[in-house]
Structure formats: structure tokens, C-alpha cells
Scaffold this motif. Structure first.
Motif, PDB file in Angstrom:
ATOM      1  N   TYR A 169       0.833  -1.209   0.000  1.00 22.16           N
ATOM      2  CA  TYR A 169       0.000   0.000   0.000  1.00 22.16           C
ATOM      3  C   TYR A 169       0.864   1.254   0.000  1.00 22.16           C
ATOM      4  O   TYR A 169       0.536   2.260  -0.643  1.00 22.16           O
ATOM      5  N   LYS A 224      -1.443  10.058   3.565  1.00 26.02           N
ATOM      6  CA  LYS A 224      -2.002   9.119   2.572  1.00 26.02           C
ATOM      7  C   LYS A 224      -3.124   8.282   3.178  1.00 26.02           C
ATOM      8  O   LYS A 224      -4.183   8.118   2.567  1.00 26.02           O
ATOM      9  N   ASP A 271      -6.915   8.628   1.896  1.00 27.37           N
ATOM     10  CA  ASP A 271      -7.562   7.479   1.258  1.00 27.37           C
ATOM     11  C   ASP A 271      -8.759   6.988   2.068  1.00 27.37           C
ATOM     12  O   ASP A 271      -9.773   6.571   1.501  1.00 27.37           O
ATOM     13  N   ARG A 316       3.732   1.646  -1.405  1.00 31.00           N
ATOM     14  CA  ARG A 316       4.761   1.534  -2.450  1.00 31.00           C
ATOM     15  C   ARG A 316       5.110   2.875  -3.083  1.00 31.00           C
ATOM     16  O   ARG A 316       6.192   3.022  -3.671  1.00 31.00           O
ATOM     17  N   THR A 317       4.220   3.863  -2.985  1.00 29.07           N
ATOM     18  CA  THR A 317       4.539   5.186  -3.533  1.00 29.07           C
ATOM     19  C   THR A 317       5.701   5.839  -2.782  1.00 29.07           C
ATOM     20  O   THR A 317       6.310   6.785  -3.284  1.00 29.07           O
ATOM     21  N   PHE A 318       6.000   5.324  -1.570  1.00 29.92           N
ATOM     22  CA  PHE A 318       7.112   5.864  -0.773  1.00 29.92           C
ATOM     23  C   PHE A 318       8.366   4.975  -0.890  1.00 29.92           C
ATOM     24  O   PHE A 318       9.279   5.099  -0.080  1.00 29.92           O
ATOM     25  N   LYS A 319       8.359   4.097  -1.888  1.00 28.51           N
ATOM     26  CA  LYS A 319       9.457   3.132  -2.035  1.00 28.51           C
ATOM     27  C   LYS A 319      10.822   3.827  -2.130  1.00 28.51           C
ATOM     28  O   LYS A 319      11.784   3.439  -1.469  1.00 28.51           O
ATOM     29  N   LYS A 320      10.894   4.868  -2.945  1.00 29.96           N
ATOM     30  CA  LYS A 320      12.154   5.591  -3.116  1.00 29.96           C
ATOM     31  C   LYS A 320      12.596   6.233  -1.806  1.00 29.96           C
ATOM     32  O   LYS A 320      13.790   6.176  -1.447  1.00 29.96           O
TER      33      LYS A 320
END
Length: 622
Positions: free
Chosen positions: A22, A102, A106, A24-28
Motif C-alpha cells: 500500500y 495518505k 484514502d 509503495r509510492t514511498f518506495k524511493k
């Protein structure tokens, strides 16, 4: 209301796997943070090695030449460590707030999409707790948990490698207590998870009681429930205290046990290290290195133990937040509708067809609980511009018919047509943008009167707002207020009377000039004078518009084109007012009884007013 699915009473990696997918947008961002923590672990590992070098090279041989280079090395490492610590704290804080944003965003968006059935089944406190305390718990645990987890694993792995290279026998002595820590973790795991789940559940109940106490303050006072409310809240908070203490006790027991095991490792390292030193197998510098690493090794072990308890605690919150975010929507658009009309937040208004106003129920079935039908094989055909009044006892299905027509719920059988087309083939937003809805108990949002009317049409000008207010006869009372249309209405409109709130909600409903109107007993809770104003507005506004009126006062629907008398989801009588009165059926009985009651009430009110006038006259004479 808690998720009904049975949850595993142990650390569940699938929950955390789902959480990280969930996020994954903060993976970097997480990868950058991991690099910081690995760099910090490398620096932490370097200090003992530098100390060993200084002891064996300079201290033990009593050579001071070149020792300054060691001091320079320490200085460089310290500066580097300071910069990394500052950067990772700032970065981790940024990630924590990003995760929290987030989840709350959401969760709120999901709540906007969910149909009425979800709100029927779940308490307000449950939803508030998901988006506040539970979301905060998860974001803090994930962001700072990654910090300590990566640093701890890097430290343990690095220390193990260095010690095995330096002296594998002494390294094994130091690491022998690790399996014992794993056994202790398994023992405490189940008990801690159960306790923390109970803490989160009770927290939701307390949030709900807070909400009920604030929203229902008037009801509490009128029913003299203060003492009962206090007792209920006291019982829940005591339960919260007891459960939290138990959870804290388990955590407090786990960490000292881990500390005790680490102390055993330190003692074993010191003992065998001294034996090896006496036998000439290691140097003083290496003994200091192993003792330092033994202490350092169990620091990340204790951190991982703490993270483990935090993960157990946060797992219950993670399950609950994800259950909300992943909640299935009862009313979902198919891919063709989404492609043509857009979704809730990206609407393709240019593709919306004009709504004419023909509505048809075609063999409609509906139930809230499976098998308990509210409507069964219900049929109704409404032409553009007709006014349909729904009459019947509470629970007969009147509101259900209106809610289905509005697509707040969908039929469990049959279909509903708008302008000859199944309304599932168009978007919910298309339909909702073309309807006006006035409830029996109007709700106003915090803000001014002007803002509340403008909610019906966000791009409405001040002139349009005033015109809408004039149509419903609200302009007169608004103009008399000190700040006029800029007057604050208070929480839920609490600073206005019920009649004033109803007039404003009516203005809000008509400002967008909807094609279909729904009035759910809109005049049942207001005074006769305000009712007359609203009735006048209804007659003006509903002209040439399709409308559904749920009627409490039958005198307000005499001009309706069709009156449906509903009983247990069935139409038992149908016709206009004159036709139904001539039939002398159920409607005739309802109307005449209510007419007599209202007549008696009016006579009683007139009598009371005359008595009051007489009393006032006597007082003036005296």
C-alpha cells in the motif's frame, strides 16, 4: 463495529506485506532512508575497530607517536555520524507525515464513496478511530520502525561478520544467546497481540462514546442521562486502563527478559575473552573490541525486541485501517460507465446527458438483510413533472423507495429506469447532480448561511444564493440577522431554529435547479407558519419537475398527481387525493383522523391564546 473476520492471534506478516504494498509510492523514500541507516551502522561499527587499533598499536606498546591520527579519525566519524543522524531524523519525520496523510486521505475518500449501507452497519466512533489514532499508530511504527529495523539488522550482521573474522570461537560464545531470545519472543507474541487488539477495540468504543456525548448533548439533558453516560464512559475508560496496563506489563516483561539474556551474553564474552587473553590467543585490543561489540550487539537486539512489540501493537491498527481502505463498495460503476462518465473525483461532465425526469421501478426487490424483503416485485411508473406522494406507517418502505430512486442503495432484484435507461448504465454523480433532497431533520455544515446554500451549487453567485432564498421564503428571516447571509450557523446548524434550518436546506436543494426532487417528511418537524412558507415554495419549485414526497402531514399532498399508500412494501391504494377520498379506504381513514386531530389541536391552541390574552389584559389593568 469490529471487522467480523477472525484474525490470527500472532504476528501476521501478510498484514505488513499488504501495508508495504500500500505504501509503495514511498518506495524511493524508504530506500534512501535505508541507505542512511546502513551508513550509520557502518560508522558505529568503525568506532570499536578504531579503538582496537589504538590500543594494540599505541596504548599497549606505549607509543604515542601517530595517536593523533586516531583522534582525527574519531573526529571525522563523529561529524559524519552527526550529519547522518540529523538527516535521517528529518527524513523519517517527513515519511511519517506522508504516510499519515495518505492513510487519512484514502480513508476519507473511501468514506465518500461508500453507500448508506456501510454507515448503517458501522458506528461513527469506529470510523473516527480508524482515521485518527490508528492511522497515527501505523505511520509512526512504519517510519521509525524501518529506521531501527534496518540499523539493527545492519549492526547485528556487521558485528557478527567482524567478530567471526577476528575470532570465530569467541564470536560463537557471544552469539549463543540469540536462539534463547527467539524462544522468549515466541512465548510473549500471542499474549501481546491479544492485549493490544483489545486496547484498539476499547479505544474505538471510547471514541464513539465521546461522539455520542457531544452530538447527543441535548438528548442527554432532556432524558437526564448524565449519570448513566458517566457510568458507561467510566466503565469503558476503566476497561481501557486495565487492558492497557496488561499490555504494558507484557511489554515491560518482554524487554527486561531480552536485557537479561543480553547480560548473559556479555558475561560469557568477558569470561571466555579473559581466558583467551590469558592464554595469549587474543590481544587486549581484541578483548576490548569483543566486549564492546557484545554490548553493541545486544543494543540492536533490544531495539528489534522493542520494534517487535510495537509491530504487534500496531498490527491491530493496521488490520482495521486496511479493512476500511479495502472495504468493498456496494454501489460500483462498471468500466464502461467510468470510461464514459468518469468517477467520483474525475467527472466527465461533458458526456452527461440531460436528465428529463421519467422514473420507472420495474419488478424491484430490495432487502437490507438477506431474506427480509422491504420491497418485493414493486412497480411504479412516473412521468416527467409528476408529483408522487408516498403515505404509510413507519417501516412500510417509503424511505426505501426514495433511497433506491436516488441510488443511495441499489435494488437486489429488478431494475430502476431513468428516462428509459437502467440507471446503473449511468454514473451516480450524473444522477445526484440532477436531484434535490430535503430531509426531515436538516443538516447544516459549520460555516455561514451563504456557504451552506452554496454547497448545492459551488459556483453559485451571491445573486443566485439570494434568489434561491427568496423562492423558499428564507430571505426575510436571513435579512433580519445581524450579519445576514454571513451569519454563522454553528455546529450542525445549532444556532438556528429547526424551521430556519429547513428553509436553508431547501434553498440549498433548489439552487442547482434539479430535475427530480425528493422531500422526506420535510415539513413534519416545523411549526405551522414555516410549513406554510415551505409549502408555498414547494408548489413553485416542483412545477414541471418530477418529485417524490414522503408525507407525514397529509394536508400537504392534496395537490399531488399520484398518492401511493404503502403497506409492507406493497401499494395498497393509488390515485389522487379526491379519488382516494371517494374510495373511503385506508387513505380516507388516515386523512380524516389526522384532520380531526389537527382541528382539535388548533382549537386548543386558540383557546390557550385567548386565555393568555385575558391574563395579559388583567395584568395591564392592575
Amino acid at each position: 463495529m469490529e471487522n467480523s473476520k477472525e484474525m490470527k492471534l500472532k504476528y501476521d506478516k501478510t498484514v505488513w506485506k499488504e501495508m508495504f504494498i500500500y505504501f509503495r509510492t514511498f518506495k524511493k523514500d524508504f530506500m534512501i532512508l535505508c541507505c542512511f541507516m546502513i551508513s550509520l551502522a557502518v560508522i558505529d561499527l568503525s568506532f570499536p575497530l578504531l579503538t582496537q587499533y589504538a590500543i594494540d598499536t599505541y596504548v599497549e606498546p606505549q607509543k604515542l607517536e601517530g595517536l593523533w591520527l586516531v583522534a582525527v579519525g574519531y573526529g571525522i566519524l563523529t561529524i559524519a555520524m552527526t550529519l547522518i543522524v540529523f538527516t535521517f531524523i528529518k527524513f523519517a519525520g517527513k515519511i511519517e507525515m506522508g504516510l499519515l496523510y495518505k492513510m487519512r486521505k484514502d480513508s476519507f475518500e473511501k468514506l465518500q464513496k461508500l453507500s448508506f449501507s456501510y454507515y448503517d452497519k458501522n458506528a461513527i466512533g469506529w470510523m473516527i478511530a480508524r482515521t485518527t489514532s490508528d492511522a497515527s499508530k501505523i505511520s509512526g511504527t512504519v517510519a521509525w520502525g524501518v529506521v531501527d529495523l534496518v540499523w539493527g539488522i545492519a549492526m547485528m550482521f556487521g558485528i557478527s561478520i567482524v567478530m567471526l573474522i577476528q575470532n570465530w570461537r569467541l564470536a560463537l560464545v557471544t552469539l549463543i544467546t540469540v536462539p534463547l531470545l527467539a524462544i522468549i519472543s515466541v512465548f510473549f507474541e500471542k499474549k501481546m497481540l491479544v492485549s493490544y487488539r483489545n486496547v484498539r477495540k476499547i479505544n474505538s468504543k471510547i471514541t464513539g462514546l465521546f461522539n455520542d456525548g457531544i452530538v447527543g448533548a441535548r438528548t442527554t439533558k432532556t432524558l437526564v442521562r448524565e449519570e448513566l453516560n458517566r457510568e458507561e464512559f467510566g466503565a469503558e475508560t476503566y476497561d481501557m486502563k486495565r487492558t492497557s496496563v496488561r499490555a504494558g506489563t507484557l511489554s515491560a516483561g518482554y524487554l527486561p527478559m531480552a536485557l537479561f539474556v543480553s547480560a548473559i551474553g556479555m558475561v560469557l564474552t568477558l569470561y571466555f575473552g579473559s581466558v583467551y587473553l590469558a592464554g595469549g590467543l587474543i590481544t587486549y585490543g581484541k578483548l576490548v573490541l569483543f566486549i564492546t561489540y557484545a554490548r553493541m550487539f545486544f543494543d540492536p537486539v533490544l531495539e528489534l525486541a522493542r520494534i517487535y512489540t510495537e509491530m504487534i501493537s500496531a498490527q491491530a491498527a493496521a488490520e482495521r485501517v486496511m479493512s476500511l481502505i479495502n472495504e468493498n463498495e456496494d454501489i460500483k460503476e462498471n468500466s464502461e460507465v467510468l470510461a464514459l462518465y468518469g468517477n467520483h473525483y474525475e467527472q466527465k461532465i461533458e458526456n452527461w446527458e440531460p436528465l428529463i425526469g421519467n422514473v420507472e421501478f420495474e419488478h424491484v426487490d430490495f432487502y437490507y438483510n438477506e431474506g427480509e424483503y422491504i420491497l418485493q416485485d414493486f412497480n411504479l411508473k412516473v412521468k416527467k413533472g409528476q408529483t408522487i406522494a408516498l403515505v404509510g406507517e413507519t417501516g412500510s418502505g417509503k424511505s426505501t423507495i426514495v433511497n433506491l430512486a436516488c441510488r443511495f442503495y441499489e435494488p437486489t432484484g429488478g431494475r430502476i429506469l431513468i428516462d428509459g435507461k437502467d440507471y446503473k448504465e449511468r454514473s451516480q454523480n450524473w444522477l445526484h447532480a440532477n436531484i434535490g433532497y430535503v430531509l426531515q431533520s436538516p443538516h447544516l455544515f459549520s460555516g455561514s448561511i451563504k456557504e451552506n446554500i452554496r454547497y448545492g451549487k459551488l459556483d453559485a453567485s451571491d445573486e443566485e444564493i439570494i434568489e434561491a432564498a427568496k423562492i423558499v421564503n428564507a430571505h426575510e428571516f436571513i435579512s433580519k440577522l445581524e450579519k445576514g447571509y454571513d451569519t454563522e450557523v454553528g455546529e450542525g446548524g445549532g444556532m438556528l431554529s429547526t424551521g430556519e434550518k429547513q428553509l436553508i436546506s431547501f434553498a440549498r436543494a433548489i439552487i442547482s435547479k434539479p430535475k427530480i426532487f425528493f422531500l422526506d417528511e420535510a415539513t413534519s418537524s416545523i411549526d405551522t407558519e414555516t410549513e406554510a412558507k415551505i409549502q408555498y415554495a414547494i408548489d413553485n419549485v416542483l412545477e414541471d419537475r418530477t418529485s417524490f414526497i414522503i408525507a407525514h402531514r397529509l394536508s400537504t399532498i392534496r395537490s399531488a398527481d399520484v398518492i401511493l399508500v404503502i403497506e409492507k412494501g406493497k401499494v395498497i391504494e393509488q390515485g389522487n387525493h379526491h379519488e382516494l377520498m371517494e374510495n373511503h379506504g385506508h387513505y380516507y381513514e388516515l386523512y380524516t383522523n389526522q384532520f380531526i386531530e389537527e382541528g382539535e389541536r388548533d382549537l386548543l391552541n386558540q383557546h390557550e391564546r385567548k386565555n393568555e390574552e385575558k391574563e395579559d389584559g388583567k395584568k395591564k389593568s392592575a
